[in-house]
Scaffold this motif. Structure first.
Motif, PDB file in Angstrom:
ATOM      1  N   ALA A 175       9.206  10.246   1.690  1.00  0.00           N
ATOM      2  CA  ALA A 175       8.952  10.372   0.251  1.00  0.00           C
ATOM      3  C   ALA A 175      10.251  10.639  -0.499  1.00  0.00           C
ATOM      4  O   ALA A 175      10.463  10.120  -1.601  1.00  0.00           O
ATOM      5  CB  ALA A 175       7.945  11.493  -0.004  1.00  0.00           C
ATOM      6  N   SER A 176      11.145  11.435   0.109  1.00  0.00           N
ATOM      7  CA  SER A 176      12.427  11.716  -0.538  1.00  0.00           C
ATOM      8  C   SER A 176      13.290  10.460  -0.636  1.00  0.00           C
ATOM      9  O   SER A 176      14.077  10.308  -1.578  1.00  0.00           O
ATOM     10  CB  SER A 176      13.174  12.813   0.226  1.00  0.00           C
ATOM     11  N   ASP A 177      13.152   9.544   0.332  1.00  0.00           N
ATOM     12  CA  ASP A 177      13.882   8.275   0.269  1.00  0.00           C
ATOM     13  C   ASP A 177      13.413   7.462  -0.934  1.00  0.00           C
ATOM     14  O   ASP A 177      14.220   6.871  -1.672  1.00  0.00           O
ATOM     15  CB  ASP A 177      13.660   7.459   1.542  1.00  0.00           C
ATOM     16  N   LEU A 178      12.096   7.422  -1.138  1.00  0.00           N
ATOM     17  CA  LEU A 178      11.541   6.687  -2.278  1.00  0.00           C
ATOM     18  C   LEU A 178      11.992   7.311  -3.589  1.00  0.00           C
ATOM     19  O   LEU A 178      12.297   6.596  -4.552  1.00  0.00           O
ATOM     20  CB  LEU A 178      10.016   6.669  -2.197  1.00  0.00           C
ATOM     21  N   ASP A 179      12.048   8.651  -3.636  1.00  0.00           N
ATOM     22  CA  ASP A 179      12.519   9.323  -4.847  1.00  0.00           C
ATOM     23  C   ASP A 179      13.961   8.923  -5.154  1.00  0.00           C
ATOM     24  O   ASP A 179      14.321   8.657  -6.302  1.00  0.00           O
ATOM     25  CB  ASP A 179      12.440  10.839  -4.681  1.00  0.00           C
ATOM     26  N   THR A 180      14.785   8.884  -4.108  1.00  0.00           N
ATOM     27  CA  THR A 180      16.183   8.519  -4.290  1.00  0.00           C
ATOM     28  C   THR A 180      16.301   7.082  -4.794  1.00  0.00           C
ATOM     29  O   THR A 180      17.103   6.788  -5.692  1.00  0.00           O
ATOM     30  CB  THR A 180      16.958   8.666  -2.968  1.00  0.00           C
ATOM     31  N   LEU A 181      15.518   6.177  -4.234  1.00  0.00           N
ATOM     32  CA  LEU A 181      15.548   4.784  -4.675  1.00  0.00           C
ATOM     33  C   LEU A 181      15.100   4.665  -6.130  1.00  0.00           C
ATOM     34  O   LEU A 181      15.658   3.870  -6.897  1.00  0.00           O
ATOM     35  CB  LEU A 181      14.659   3.926  -3.782  1.00  0.00           C
ATOM     36  N   LEU A 182      14.106   5.462  -6.516  1.00  0.00           N
ATOM     37  CA  LEU A 182      13.611   5.437  -7.887  1.00  0.00           C
ATOM     38  C   LEU A 182      14.705   5.848  -8.867  1.00  0.00           C
ATOM     39  O   LEU A 182      14.931   5.181  -9.892  1.00  0.00           O
ATOM     40  CB  LEU A 182      12.408   6.377  -8.014  1.00  0.00           C
ATOM     41  N   VAL A 183      15.404   6.935  -8.544  1.00  0.00           N
ATOM     42  CA  VAL A 183      16.480   7.409  -9.418  1.00  0.00           C
ATOM     43  C   VAL A 183      17.639   6.420  -9.413  1.00  0.00           C
ATOM     44  O   VAL A 183      18.213   6.107 -10.463  1.00  0.00           O
ATOM     45  CB  VAL A 183      16.955   8.812  -8.970  1.00  0.00           C
ATOM     46  N   THR A 184      17.986   5.908  -8.241  1.00  0.00           N
ATOM     47  CA  THR A 184      19.094   4.960  -8.141  1.00  0.00           C
ATOM     48  C   THR A 184      18.818   3.708  -8.963  1.00  0.00           C
ATOM     49  O   THR A 184      19.707   3.188  -9.647  1.00  0.00           O
ATOM     50  CB  THR A 184      19.347   4.565  -6.667  1.00  0.00           C
ATOM     51  N   GLU A 185      17.573   3.228  -8.922  1.00  0.00           N
ATOM     52  CA  GLU A 185      17.235   2.035  -9.691  1.00  0.00           C
ATOM     53  C   GLU A 185      17.334   2.304 -11.184  1.00  0.00           C
ATOM     54  O   GLU A 185      17.754   1.438 -11.948  1.00  0.00           O
ATOM     55  CB  GLU A 185      15.837   1.537  -9.330  1.00  0.00           C
ATOM     56  N   ARG A 186      16.963   3.514 -11.599  1.00  0.00           N
ATOM     57  CA  ARG A 186      17.061   3.866 -13.016  1.00  0.00           C
ATOM     58  C   ARG A 186      18.510   3.942 -13.466  1.00  0.00           C
ATOM     59  O   ARG A 186      18.860   3.516 -14.566  1.00  0.00           O
ATOM     60  CB  ARG A 186      16.361   5.203 -13.272  1.00  0.00           C
ATOM     61  N   VAL A 187      19.382   4.486 -12.614  1.00  0.00           N
ATOM     62  CA  VAL A 187      20.782   4.678 -12.990  1.00  0.00           C
ATOM     63  C   VAL A 187      21.594   3.400 -12.813  1.00  0.00           C
ATOM     64  O   VAL A 187      22.335   2.988 -13.703  1.00  0.00           O
ATOM     65  CB  VAL A 187      21.411   5.826 -12.176  1.00  0.00           C
ATOM     66  N   PHE A 188      21.442   2.752 -11.660  1.00  0.00           N
ATOM     67  CA  PHE A 188      22.298   1.622 -11.325  1.00  0.00           C
ATOM     68  C   PHE A 188      21.572   0.278 -11.299  1.00  0.00           C
ATOM     69  O   PHE A 188      22.163  -0.742 -10.949  1.00  0.00           O
ATOM     70  CB  PHE A 188      22.975   1.856  -9.969  1.00  0.00           C
ATOM     71  N   GLY A 189      20.284   0.280 -11.624  1.00  0.00           N
ATOM     72  CA  GLY A 189      19.532  -0.967 -11.670  1.00  0.00           C
ATOM     73  C   GLY A 189      19.043  -1.418 -10.307  1.00  0.00           C
ATOM     74  O   GLY A 189      19.335  -0.791  -9.278  1.00  0.00           O
ATOM     75  N   PRO A 190      18.293  -2.526 -10.267  1.00  0.00           N
ATOM     76  CA  PRO A 190      17.735  -3.022  -9.003  1.00  0.00           C
ATOM     77  C   PRO A 190      18.791  -3.314  -7.949  1.00  0.00           C
ATOM     78  O   PRO A 190      18.558  -3.064  -6.766  1.00  0.00           O
ATOM     79  CB  PRO A 190      17.012  -4.305  -9.431  1.00  0.00           C
ATOM     80  N   LEU A 191      19.938  -3.824  -8.368  1.00  0.00           N
ATOM     81  CA  LEU A 191      20.984  -4.144  -7.397  1.00  0.00           C
ATOM     82  C   LEU A 191      21.498  -2.879  -6.717  1.00  0.00           C
ATOM     83  O   LEU A 191      21.643  -2.835  -5.488  1.00  0.00           O
ATOM     84  CB  LEU A 191      22.128  -4.892  -8.080  1.00  0.00           C
ATOM     85  N   GLY A 192      21.764  -1.837  -7.510  1.00  0.00           N
ATOM     86  CA  GLY A 192      22.239  -0.584  -6.930  1.00  0.00           C
ATOM     87  C   GLY A 192      21.220   0.021  -5.982  1.00  0.00           C
ATOM     88  O   GLY A 192      21.566   0.536  -4.916  1.00  0.00           O
ATOM     89  N   ASP A 198       0.836  -1.202   0.000  1.00  0.00           N
ATOM     90  CA  ASP A 198       0.000   0.000   0.000  1.00  0.00           C
ATOM     91  C   ASP A 198       0.868   1.249   0.000  1.00  0.00           C
ATOM     92  O   ASP A 198       0.656   2.193   0.758  1.00  0.00           O
ATOM     93  CB  ASP A 198      -0.938   0.004   1.219  1.00  0.00           C
ATOM     94  N   SER A 199       1.888   1.231  -0.852  1.00  0.00           N
ATOM     95  CA  SER A 199       2.860   2.318  -0.904  1.00  0.00           C
ATOM     96  C   SER A 199       3.491   2.338  -2.294  1.00  0.00           C
ATOM     97  O   SER A 199       3.599   1.293  -2.943  1.00  0.00           O
ATOM     98  CB  SER A 199       3.943   2.100   0.158  1.00  0.00           C
ATOM     99  N   PRO A 200       3.944   3.516  -2.757  1.00  0.00           N
ATOM    100  CA  PRO A 200       4.671   3.580  -4.032  1.00  0.00           C
ATOM    101  C   PRO A 200       5.921   2.702  -4.041  1.00  0.00           C
ATOM    102  O   PRO A 200       6.451   2.399  -5.109  1.00  0.00           O
ATOM    103  CB  PRO A 200       5.034   5.064  -4.158  1.00  0.00           C
ATOM    104  N   LEU A 201       6.383   2.310  -2.860  1.00  0.00           N
ATOM    105  CA  LEU A 201       7.527   1.407  -2.785  1.00  0.00           C
ATOM    106  C   LEU A 201       7.284   0.145  -3.617  1.00  0.00           C
ATOM    107  O   LEU A 201       8.209  -0.437  -4.178  1.00  0.00           O
ATOM    108  CB  LEU A 201       7.797   1.027  -1.323  1.00  0.00           C
TER     109      LEU A 201
END
Length: 280
Positions: free
Chosen positions: A139-156, A115-118
């Motif tokens: 929310a800023s943590d989720l934003d960071t994870l979103l960008v990190t996943e785009r740049v470095f993939g799921p592992l990053g 029940d979260s954008p996570l």
């Protein structure tokens, strides 16, 4: 007594589309690419479709329904297609589509469970953060994870998630992180790159990062990351990694960082590299 019905010898494009279960726009596209020959036109200059046109249109629709591509359809009508090759290619396409549907279904299930954008992030990330209580991530943590996943993939992103686990479970480190974020945000365009605050903040951010790493090791998060590598490698096996390179991704992601803040980040990275080299 049944009424007398006289079928039309030719019909307009709207009637042809309705009968075939498609749209006039699709039929025009078939004409443009040479898949469906242009029919003769009536006295009003509009296309008129006869029986043979409709038969071909119906076959086009049936082939489209099973996923046969337009080029293969054209070859089929020209009797130049290799049915085995086409079906083999189609089977591969359907298998890839099925796998994508399974990934989408898994994402929907994660969204329902969290029940979260996570839940929109990869399973590798959500599994690692699943034990955190609701509201532990900002929310800023989720934003960071979103960008990190785009740049470095799921592992990053999963590795970055370890930082947020530490921050969520260590209020003192979270408070220090907030202080540093505010101080770095204050390095606006009016601050000279050689201002002493830039280097001071780099030293403090390096110390904070080392403290986060030590807290993560104490919590056993480094051992978890070894498992993450194994899971990620197994998941990637047999699938093409279509992500852009991290360098390419970084050059396409806009950041409104001042020169002073960029220098602070560069100094921090250099200090961290030196610290890690000294440890080894």
């Amino acid at each position: 007594m049944y009424p007398s019905i006289t079928p039309p010898r030719r019909v307009k494009i709207g009637d042809a589309a309705a009968f075939a279960g498609t749209t006039p726009r699709a039929i025009r596209h078939y004409h443009e690419i040479g898949l469906l020959p242009e029919p003769e036109r009536g006295g009003d200059g509009r296309r008129r479709y006869g029986y043979d046109d409709m038969i071909r249109l119906l076959w086009i629709r049936r082939m489209a329904a099973v996923g046969i591509g337009l080029d293969d359809m054209r070859a089929a009508f020209d009797e130049a297609w290799d049915i085995e090759e086409i079906l083999s290619r189609l089977e591969e396409t359907l298998a890839a589509r099925e796998a994508e549907i399974e990934r989408q279904r898994a994402a929907v299930q994660r969204l329902q469970a969290l029940d979260s954008p996570l839940g929109l992030l990869s399973e590798l990330v959500t599994d690692r953060l699943a034990h955190l209580p609701p509201g532990a991530l900002r929310a800023s943590d989720l934003d960071t994870l979103l960008v990190t996943e785009r740049v470095f993939g799921p592992l990053g992103a999963a590795i970055q998630a370890g930082v947020f686990i530490v921050l969520a479970t260590h209020p003192d480190l979270r408070a220090e992180d907030d202080r540093l974020d505010a101080a770095e945000a204050a390095l606006d365009d009016g601050v000279d790159v050689h201002d002493p605050r830039v280097e001071e903040l780099a030293v403090q951010r390096c110390a904070q990062q080392m403290a986060l790493e030590q807290a993560g090791e104490a919590a056993g998060l480094d051992a978890d990351e070894e498992k993450l590598f194994e899971i990620y490698d197994a998941d990637l096996e047999g699938r093409e990694d279509t992500r852009m390179s991290p360098i390419e991704a970084i050059t396409k992601m806009p950041y409104d960082f001042s020169p002073a803040r960029m220098r602070c980040m560069e100094l921090t990275a250099r200090l961290l590299a030196d610290a890690h080299s000294a440890d080894h």
